[in-house]
Design an enzyme around this catalytic site. Structure first.
Site, PDB file in Angstrom:
ATOM      1  N   SER A 277       1.074  -1.157   0.082  1.00 34.38           N
ATOM      2  CA  SER A 277       0.144   0.022   0.086  1.00 34.38           C
ATOM      3  C   SER A 277       0.840   1.080  -0.101  1.00 34.38           C
ATOM      4  O   SER A 277       2.042   1.310   0.387  1.00 34.38           O
ATOM      5  CB  SER A 277      -0.926   0.049   1.175  1.00 34.38           C
ATOM      6  N   ASP A 349       6.985  -7.278  12.951  1.00 31.70           N
ATOM      7  CA  ASP A 349       6.839  -8.916  13.543  1.00 31.70           C
ATOM      8  C   ASP A 349       6.378  -8.943  14.693  1.00 31.70           C
ATOM      9  O   ASP A 349       6.709  -8.281  15.644  1.00 31.70           O
ATOM     10  CB  ASP A 349       8.308  -9.553  13.640  1.00 31.70           C
ATOM     11  N   ASP A 352       5.110 -14.379  17.072  1.00 29.78           N
ATOM     12  CA  ASP A 352       6.054 -15.437  17.524  1.00 29.78           C
ATOM     13  C   ASP A 352       6.001 -16.600  17.812  1.00 29.78           C
ATOM     14  O   ASP A 352       4.613 -17.199  18.497  1.00 29.78           O
ATOM     15  CB  ASP A 352       7.084 -14.783  18.698  1.00 29.78           C
TER      16      ASP A 352
END
Length: 804
Positions: A277, A349, A352
């Site tokens: 985007s 991130d 996990d």
């Protein structure tokens, strides 16, 4: 003619529906489908042919007016927020009910209920990832912390349910008729679940693959092939930014035990490289009229019905217009009388993986430090159309659900992997957008973002007062360097996240000296940012092209910003093609077709316009060359990721004799030029074959952009071979199945000028003329005027409905 075309389309779709249903023994009931009073014929009318001037909507405190414009965009005028969101629920369901319900069924892992066992594994994975679990916690958070927002969501649900109750069999969306099921009541839970579904669409992780890469390459070579920052980093927040806060200290364990054997399970589906985007805002100092201009174009899968539903929402206190998500309240990307805002995915991130050691086969306890902690066991009943339900036992530990275990996708390896994800935590993203809808200045914008957790987004901002801003917002764990980059030991408490980065430490900028803010899914910051930042999928080309143009431009107009959203310049090709041509040398000069293709490439101006042939040639040459280079990288069993395009081009350009280019399966020593020539041979073969079978290899014909119905087998409800340019890694990132799902440009002057478009239409009904009417506008880089309308304006009204 329209009825005839729709009849043919429906006939093909019914046939496809029958083919799909054969394996599960379900055939759509043809008699009801063909019933002229209740079947598909009733879905062949457009909304303006079935317009109602007055309707009853219970639980309103005052009448609500809805004015539809010539594109079927509703402008809803209410006296208060509860009435406004109740009417929004009704109006949205009227045009997008099947889409709303189908997407939340997908998010809940309930597709098997309507299509049979073909969707069982998908439903199992969805449930094991914990989307519904996260939505349950989100709803609980609202109940305990924000009864006002919950009341608005419940009003919206009431509006949806009143529409469902009003539905006759004839007006039932055609997908229900083909798949032979009925809508069920909407709820506040489904709205929260929809926002979790968006988080799942936009998040990725490569922990398991990086674990394998570390074992395969060693740390030094891993760092070389997968650097955490590119050579040329042009981040979201300008590199000159000074961080004026004291970061929370992080303690890294003295020693870390990583797995000593490869991880063999199949990783989760990841976002496609090169799609993404864009958003940006330029200050009045850079614009012709002296007012800030904001632009936003989120790139997602190109689907019908369209992801977005445009509308205006107005009360005496505020008026907002833009793109909404069917099933969620308010406007997600849009503008009001004072500010404009937009969003792009912030690739950080946020989930996990932890290896769990159970005490015994009962899985009632797991090791954590020096103790055994109890688990929670949840049995998921997955209903299957035409068959008995499937029962799936999912174990939950304090990190989250154990997604992979001996019963699911672990036939090659005995594993127990738990997923820790910010989307599993109680949060209130809905409040962020409701507050943005009413915000008047930068302070209001900042307060709204403080409620936002996931998926991480780059929120761009511009105001009438002249401010422009960008903030990367989400709930981000505090991690030591490389924490979460690799698979972790869940029995070691040192592997825990160490809290969360405070909101006022999240990367942000206000009125930077350069006169613009921008994001295109690239690195959020430069290395000076004091917290650890990592993701595998950062963009390296769109952002640099965007920032280059924003630095160059002055006296910027709205038309300049429209053109930039539709910009087809291929920066990757500009940087890679000269390297390829140099490495190719005079190889293949005797091949006439090869000479022709090479000459077309040499004459290319690097614009991926739809009529150009060079982009087709380049895309094949590039992909085939990379396939040759990395064909022996890893094996066919162990999941890994390959070095990205940016890093591969760096190696080709600066290290053409590196041993990485040598193939074990070939005699002699291979270098970069070998792979470039292999790629060129493949280019010649593939394009020659294309010309023989398909003819013209112009870019639009070659990439075949398709806007696909949410049920892939309903091909007759899709639009294929859309004539448009662009591609992955290009600002106009329109590929075969991905592209700008919404384009918006807003100039924040005394009278706001706004324009928007998306690849579809307002209607979810394939028989309506408003189902796909904006696709040609979108494909040509054109826009619809999005100026706000007043309640007393009678201009351009297609339908006017009063709810009492």
């Amino acid at each position: 003619m329209k009825y005839f075309s729709f009849l043919i389309a429906l006939g093909i779709t019914i046939f496809l529906g029958i083919i799909v249903s054969k394996p599960i023994g379900q055939i759509p009931p043809l008699a009801p489908l063909l019933d002229p009073f209740h079947g598909f014929w009733q879905n062949s009318y457009s909304e303006d042919q079935m317009a109602e001037t007055e309707m009853s909507l219970e639980n309103l405190s005052a009448p609500v007016e809805v004015h539809y414009d010539e594109n079927l965009i509703p402008h809803i005028f209410a006296q208060n927020d509860l009435d406004l969101y109740r009417a929004q629920g009704f109006v949205t369901a009227k045009h997008r009910l099947w889409q709303m319900e189908f997407q939340t069924r997908a998010a809940a892992g309930r597709i098997s209920e309507i299509v049979g066992p073909v969707a069982l594994e998908l439903d199992r994975m969805t449930r094991r990832k914990g989307l519904a679990y996260g939505a349950e916690l989100g709803l609980k958070f609202l109940e305990e912390n924000d009864p006002e927002t919950l009341a608005f969501i419940e009003a919206y649900a009431d509006g949806v349910n009143q529409y469902i109750e009003s539905l006759t069999l004839g007006r039932l969306p055609v997908e229900y008729k083909i798949l032979n099921y009925r809508p069920e009541p909407w709820s506040a839970f489904k709205t929260v679940l929809l926002l979790k579904y968006m988080s799942d669409m936009l998040v990725g992780d490569r922990d398991l693959e990086y674990t394998n890469l570390r074992q395969m390459l060693g740390q030094t070579q891993l760092n070389r092939l997968f650097p955490e920052f590119p050579v040329e980093n042009d981040p979201v927040i300008e590199a000159e930014k000074i961080w004026d806060f004291e970061p929370i200290p992080v303690s890294k364990p003295d020693s870390i035990d990583y797995p000593d054997s490869p991880v063999l399970i199949q990783p989760l589906t990841q976002p496609i490289e090169g799609t993404g985007s864009n958003n940006w805002a330029v200050s009045g100092a850079k614009t012709k009229n002296g007012y800030p201009i904001l632009a936003n174009d989120p790139h997602l899968s190109l689907n019908l019905p369209s992801l977005w539903f445009s509308l205006q929402l107005t009360t005496p206190e505020h008026s907002v217009k833009g793109a909404s998500l069917p099933g969620a309240l308010g406007v997600i990307s849009g503008f009001n009388e004072s500010i404009a805002w937009g969003v792009t995915n912030a690739t950080k991130d946020a989930r996990d993986w932890y290896k769990i050691e159970f005490q015994d086969d009962s899985r009632k306890a797991y090791r954590y430090g020096n103790e055994w902690k109890p688990t929670t066991i949840k049995v998921e009943e997955i209903k299957i159309k035409g068959e008995a339900s499937f029962l799936d036992t999912v174990i939950y530990v304090h990190y989250g659900p154990v997604v992979y275990d001996k019963s699911f996708r672990s036939d090659r390896q005995d594993v127990n992997f738990a997923l820790k994800w910010t989307a599993h935590e109680g949060s209130n993203e809905q409040k962020t957008f409701l507050m943005l809808n009413k915000a008047k200045n930068h302070s209001d914008y900042s307060q709204a973002l403080n409620h936002y957790t996931a998926p991480a987004q780059n929120f761009v901002f511009a105001s009438k007062s002249g401010d422009i801003a960008m903030r990367i917002q989400g709930k981000f764990p505090i991690k030591w360097k490389e924490q979460g980059k690799f698979f972790m030991d869940g029995s070691d408490p040192r592997m825990e996240w160490q809290g969360y980065i405070p909101n006022d430490h999240n990367p942000a900028t206000l009125n930077p000296e350069r006169g613009f803010v921008s994001s295109a899914n690239q690195h959020p910051v430069d290395p000076s940012y004091p917290y650890y930042v990592f993701d595998n999928s950062y963009e390296h080309y769109r952002n640099r092209r965007l920032n280059r143009r924003l630095r160059e431009l002055s006296d910027i107009t709205v038309d300049d910003m429209k053109a930039l959203q539709f910009d087809d310049y291929y920066l990757q090709a500009e940087e890679a093609l000269p390297v390829f041509i140099q490495l190719l040398g005079d190889y293949n000069s005797s091949n006439e077709k090869g000479k022709k293709y090479l000459e077309e490439l040499k004459e290319w101006d690097f614009y991926a316009d739809p009529n150009q042939k060079a982009p087709s040639l380049y895309s094949v040459w590039f992909s085939e060359t990379l396939e040759s280079i990395w064909s022996e990288f890893g094996d066919q069993v162990t999941p890994i990721v390959r070095p990205n395009s940016y890093q591969t081009i760096e190696l080709l350009k600066n290290h053409p004799l590196d041993s990485l280019f040598d193939l074990k399966s070939r005699e002699g020593v291979q270098s970069a030029d070998y792979h470039v020539r292999v790629g060129f041979d493949s280019l010649v073969h593939k394009i020659q074959s294309w010309e023989q079978s398909e003819g013209d290899y112009s870019w639009a014909n070659f990439k075949k952009t398709t806007i696909q119905h949410l049920v892939p087998n309903f091909k007759s409800f899709s639009v294929t071979n859309v004539y448009t340019g662009g591609g992955a890694g290009i600002l106009n990132a329109t590929g075969p199945r991905h592209g700008a799902s919404w384009r918006m440009v807003v100039e924040m002057g005394p009278e706001i000028n706004a324009f928007g478009v998306y690849p579809g239409g307002q209607s979810g009904n394939p028989g309506s003329r408003f189902y796909d009417n904006m696709i040609p506008i979108w494909a040509n880089g054109e826009y619809v005027d999005f100026k706000q309308r007043k309640i007393d304006s009678q201009d351009g009204i297609l339908i006017k409905t009063i709810f009492n």
